[in-house]
Design an enzyme around this catalytic site. Sequence first.
Site, mmCIF file in Angstrom:
data_model
loop_
_atom_site.group_PDB
_atom_site.id
_atom_site.type_symbol
_atom_site.label_atom_id
_atom_site.label_comp_id
_atom_site.label_asym_id
_atom_site.label_seq_id
_atom_site.Cartn_x
_atom_site.Cartn_y
_atom_site.Cartn_z
ATOM 1 C CG HIS A 1 3.731 52.578 -2.537
ATOM 2 N ND1 HIS A 1 4.657 52.151 -1.628
ATOM 3 C CD2 HIS A 1 3.664 53.933 -2.389
ATOM 4 C CE1 HIS A 1 5.127 53.177 -0.944
ATOM 5 N NE2 HIS A 1 4.525 54.284 -1.395
ATOM 6 C CG ASP B 1 17.794 45.849 2.635
ATOM 7 O OD1 ASP B 1 18.795 45.962 1.919
ATOM 8 O OD2 ASP B 1 17.480 46.670 3.524
ATOM 9 C CG ASP C 1 3.088 46.279 -3.412
ATOM 10 O OD1 ASP C 1 4.007 46.600 -2.626
ATOM 11 O OD2 ASP C 1 1.884 46.517 -3.207
ATOM 12 C CG ASN D 1 7.990 51.724 -2.955
ATOM 13 O OD1 ASN D 1 7.393 51.003 -3.757
ATOM 14 N ND2 ASN D 1 8.347 51.305 -1.755
ATOM 15 C CD GLU E 1 13.251 48.311 1.762
ATOM 16 O OE1 GLU E 1 12.137 48.289 2.318
ATOM 17 O OE2 GLU E 1 14.019 49.286 1.821
#
Lengths: 202, 306
Positions: B190, B177, B194, B185, B220
């Site tokens: 966001h 991760d 993304d 974020n 993530e």
Amino acid sequence: MMNEELKDAFGELINISFGSAAAMIADLFESFATLKVPDIKVIAMSEIETIVMEGSDNQEIYITGQQFKGNFGGEVVFAIDKKSAGNMQTLIYSAKEFDETQAFDDNEVEQSILEISNIIGSSCVGKFVELLKEDVMFSPPTIELSQRLLSGLDKTRFSQIIVIRTVLEFQDMKIVGRLFIMFNNEMFGRLEKAIETFIEEL
Amino acid sequence: MQTKILDTIENGIIITNQNLDIILWNRWLAIHTGIPSDKTPGNTLEDLFPRISFDLLKQKIRIALRMKSSTFTNARVLKFVIPIEQNKITKSIFKHMRQNVVITPLNEKEVSINIYDVSSLLEAQTIIDDQMKLLEKQAKTDSLTGCFNKNMFNELLTAEIKRSIRHNHIFSLIIFDIDNFKSVNDTYGHLKGDSVLKKLANLSRKNIRKSDMLARWGGEEFCILLPETPLNGAAILADNVRQKIASHDFGSTGLQQCSFGVAEYTLGTDENIIIANADKALYYAKNNGKNQVAIFKDETSVSWQP
């Protein structure tokens, strides 16, 4: 379940019908072929999906389906694994020059599987029908590379299935398939009786 | 009289022989091909359609005559036997009419070829098949990154365990991760987050093998299933992906780093064990400074060094 004598007679009958089927399949591939029937058994309808997928190692298999209709009715399913289909492809392309102008320009392997299934199924059912002095009509066969065809079968229509393992032997390769002929109890009973008469007359 | 009846039938009928001499050509065919019935006697199919090879049709006729039983063509396998261009008004998705064909012997020399137009049926089937494929794809993939989703990954993992047991093959699992992703974020929003996830998935996909399976585990977190790969091989691949991510320019969000946990499947254990082991290694990598690969070996997590 079928007794041994009846099973032998079934085998004999199927062997007779497969004699001419082999010649037609040889014609199809322009190569000498023999068609052997090493194994015949009768199973219940509930077992079909397990038996069809048996030995496929969870790989996809080609399955064809074809109904025959009349006073003597049922359905024929033919299953062939990808390895045998691959062998078939080798045979097709060694027999034919690729020709762009062919109207039949689609999947020749699927076409050949349909043809083999039609030849073997018609020969076999044709012999049964001859014994029963009946007449049947075959519907066009369908083919799927998945179990979708099996899940679409109306399992309430049939009760008994004759399973015939077929081995088509060419000069240096084999095409192994399994033919499933499905009947309801009444049709199967009629067939058994006709075969018993056939044995008596031998 | 019989010919008139055949002219009323809503499908094509040709009566012919092995040389494809046309003995009868019904009205349906005349309308759909533009070749009138009175022009066909004395012609063969090859005369009417000189650019088409009818070798396979001849073969089917030969088999039907020998077998004294019908042969067939199925439009899903063979598009057509007689080339009939679709009427422009119908706006079919197919250029040529799709045909199911039944070839039935009439006597020792002649057959009837019955042609059924199944274009509409196949069109509907094609639309349904396309929709099904789309639904299947949506059910398997994560819509943001295009990777497999968690459900699909669980299925793949279960299948790989079965395969491993059957063939006594090893495989490994990587869970990784993004380090400090929350700050991406929080700082950039966001949408930017993304975008990082998408870029990272693409980068990872490019740096694994074709046989490896990449999935978004959630948030993530990603995982990679590596068939036929021992722990050390998986750690090498994980470290390569780690380096590629760490050196990649993610634009305005700056550099990104990931921590990796790697575990090898132990025969006789289930999905939960390998996931838990890879997770323990990931946890170790996080606590040990991040941006690194840790492996789970001999019931303990350790940093992996090339």
